[in-house]
Design a protein around this motif. Structure first.
Motif, PDB file in Angstrom:
ATOM      1  N   PHE A 254      35.962  33.774  38.403  1.00 52.70           N
ATOM      2  CA  PHE A 254      37.052  33.263  37.578  1.00 52.70           C
ATOM      3  C   PHE A 254      36.494  32.236  36.600  1.00 52.70           C
ATOM      4  CE2 PHE A 254      39.164  34.674  41.472  1.00 52.70           C
ATOM      5  CZ  PHE A 254      40.166  35.477  40.935  1.00 52.70           C
TER       6      PHE A 254
ATOM      7  N   LEU B  49      38.575  30.679  34.190  1.00 54.41           N
ATOM      8  CA  LEU B  49      39.714  30.050  33.528  1.00 54.41           C
ATOM      9  C   LEU B  49      39.438  28.583  33.199  1.00 54.41           C
ATOM     10  CD1 LEU B  49      42.547  30.285  32.440  1.00 54.41           C
ATOM     11  CD2 LEU B  49      43.445  29.907  34.747  1.00 54.41           C
TER      12      LEU B  49
ATOM     13  N   LEU C 139      43.330  29.991  40.379  1.00 58.42           N
ATOM     14  CA  LEU C 139      42.448  30.711  39.460  1.00 58.42           C
ATOM     15  C   LEU C 139      41.331  29.800  38.949  1.00 58.42           C
ATOM     16  CD1 LEU C 139      45.085  32.737  37.407  1.00 58.42           C
ATOM     17  CD2 LEU C 139      43.381  33.684  38.976  1.00 58.42           C
TER      18      LEU C 139
ATOM     19  N   ILE D 164      45.539  38.864  41.441  1.00 59.36           N
ATOM     20  CA  ILE D 164      46.248  38.422  40.255  1.00 59.36           C
ATOM     21  C   ILE D 164      47.007  39.603  39.670  1.00 59.36           C
ATOM     22  CG2 ILE D 164      44.176  38.764  38.825  1.00 59.36           C
ATOM     23  CD1 ILE D 164      45.245  36.533  36.989  1.00 59.36           C
TER      24      ILE D 164
ATOM     25  N   LEU E 161      48.858  41.859  36.857  1.00 57.26           N
ATOM     26  CA  LEU E 161      48.566  42.118  35.448  1.00 57.26           C
ATOM     27  C   LEU E 161      49.527  41.354  34.539  1.00 57.26           C
ATOM     28  CD1 LEU E 161      47.817  45.963  35.464  1.00 57.26           C
ATOM     29  CD2 LEU E 161      46.194  44.080  35.280  1.00 57.26           C
TER      30      LEU E 161
ATOM     31  N   THR F   6      50.819  38.451  35.132  1.00 58.79           N
ATOM     32  CA  THR F   6      50.364  37.058  35.121  1.00 58.79           C
ATOM     33  C   THR F   6      49.161  36.908  34.194  1.00 58.79           C
ATOM     34  OG1 THR F   6      51.117  36.725  37.393  1.00 58.79           O
ATOM     35  CG2 THR F   6      49.480  35.170  36.548  1.00 58.79           C
ATOM     36  N   LEU F   7      48.232  37.847  34.285  1.00 52.69           N
ATOM     37  CA  LEU F   7      47.049  37.830  33.432  1.00 52.69           C
ATOM     38  C   LEU F   7      47.447  37.897  31.962  1.00 52.69           C
ATOM     39  CD1 LEU F   7      43.946  37.797  33.741  1.00 52.69           C
ATOM     40  CD2 LEU F   7      44.010  40.291  33.730  1.00 52.69           C
ATOM     41  N   ASP F   8      48.419  38.737  31.668  1.00 56.38           N
ATOM     42  CA  ASP F   8      48.907  38.895  30.300  1.00 56.38           C
ATOM     43  C   ASP F   8      49.523  37.588  29.788  1.00 56.38           C
ATOM     44  OD1 ASP F   8      49.627  40.715  27.998  1.00 56.38           O
ATOM     45  OD2 ASP F   8      51.633  40.067  28.583  1.00 56.38           O
TER      46      ASP F   8
ATOM     47  N   VAL G 144      40.245  39.534  28.478  1.00 53.39           N
ATOM     48  CA  VAL G 144      40.247  39.480  29.935  1.00 53.39           C
ATOM     49  C   VAL G 144      38.929  38.944  30.465  1.00 53.39           C
ATOM     50  CG1 VAL G 144      40.359  40.859  32.054  1.00 53.39           C
ATOM     51  CG2 VAL G 144      41.943  41.335  30.191  1.00 53.39           C
TER      52      VAL G 144
ATOM     53  N   LEU H  87      38.095  36.416  33.595  1.00 55.48           N
ATOM     54  CA  LEU H  87      37.815  37.138  34.838  1.00 55.48           C
ATOM     55  C   LEU H  87      36.637  38.067  34.599  1.00 55.48           C
ATOM     56  CD1 LEU H  87      38.851  37.737  37.748  1.00 55.48           C
ATOM     57  CD2 LEU H  87      40.215  39.578  36.762  1.00 55.48           C
TER      58      LEU H  87
END
Length: 203
Positions: free
Chosen positions: A4, A6, A34, A42, A44, A46-48, A69, A73
């Motif tokens: 991760f 982030l 994260l 996670i 998708l 949330t990732l978006d 992405v 990640l």
């Protein structure tokens, strides 16, 4: 295994975890997990949301960065043999030819007098030395250099897509500097080895 990243992304747009949670409409605990590498999964969606919030922050702060992405990640491996196979060669002949053809047919919008709308390939070859020296995300006092930088930033997303560019933040500044990645240097080297010629249009 997944890594991760982030925390690094937040640093690039000068955001803290709580602010990102608000902007992305994501639970603070999720962001915390994260950032600290504790997340087990996670969604998708949330990732978006996180990517959208990061890119909005980047635009608002004029950070000159578009997040994908892989910026938050990444897949890594502890198997050194497998990692070596991934890295060598830096680019296969088929991949080189495909990227070369795409760059031959796609143009760069520039406001450089006498050098409007060159192909990406032509632009990279003409300004290779500028690229290697570093392209800065914020304009400087030299109008000509600023126009070159602006044109490079226009094609940064596609260079990033093919892994040909990397960036770093200038210490104590909001400015980022972009240079060819190892893969990008290899691509430029292959261009020369293959005697790629373009129209000798120079500004």
């Amino acid at each position: 295994m997944f890594e991760f990243r982030l925390a690094q992304a937040l640093e690039q747009v000068d955001l803290n975890m709580n602010k990102l949670a608000v902007l992305a409409d994501v639970r603070p605990n999720t962001i915390n997990d994260l950032v600290n590498g504790k997340a087990k999964r996670i969604e998708l969606e949330t990732l978006d949301k996180i990517l959208y919030a990061l890119n909005q922050a980047s635009i608002m702060k004029n950070a000159g960065k578009y997040f994908l992405v892989q910026d938050i990640l990444q897949f890594t491996t502890e198997n050194k043999e497998f990692a070596t196979l991934q890295e060598e060669p830096l680019m296969s002949d088929d991949v080189f030819l495909k990227i070369r053809d795409i760059f031959m047919n796609d143009s760069v919008g520039t406001n450089i007098s006498g050098f409007e709308n060159p192909s990406i390939l032509e632009f990279l070859l003409v300004y290779e030395d500028h690229f290697k020296a570093g392209i800065y995300s914020l304009p400087n006092d030299n109008e000509y250099e600023s126009r070159i930088s602006t044109a490079f930033l226009n094609i940064e997303p596609i260079l990033k897509t093919y892994g040909l560019i990397e960036y770093s933040k200038v210490k104590g500044s909001e400015t980022y500097v972009y240079r060819p990645s190892e893969k990008g240097k290899y691509f430029l080297k292959l261009l020369k080895q293959n005697n790629i010629n373009t129209k000798e249009r120079r500004p």
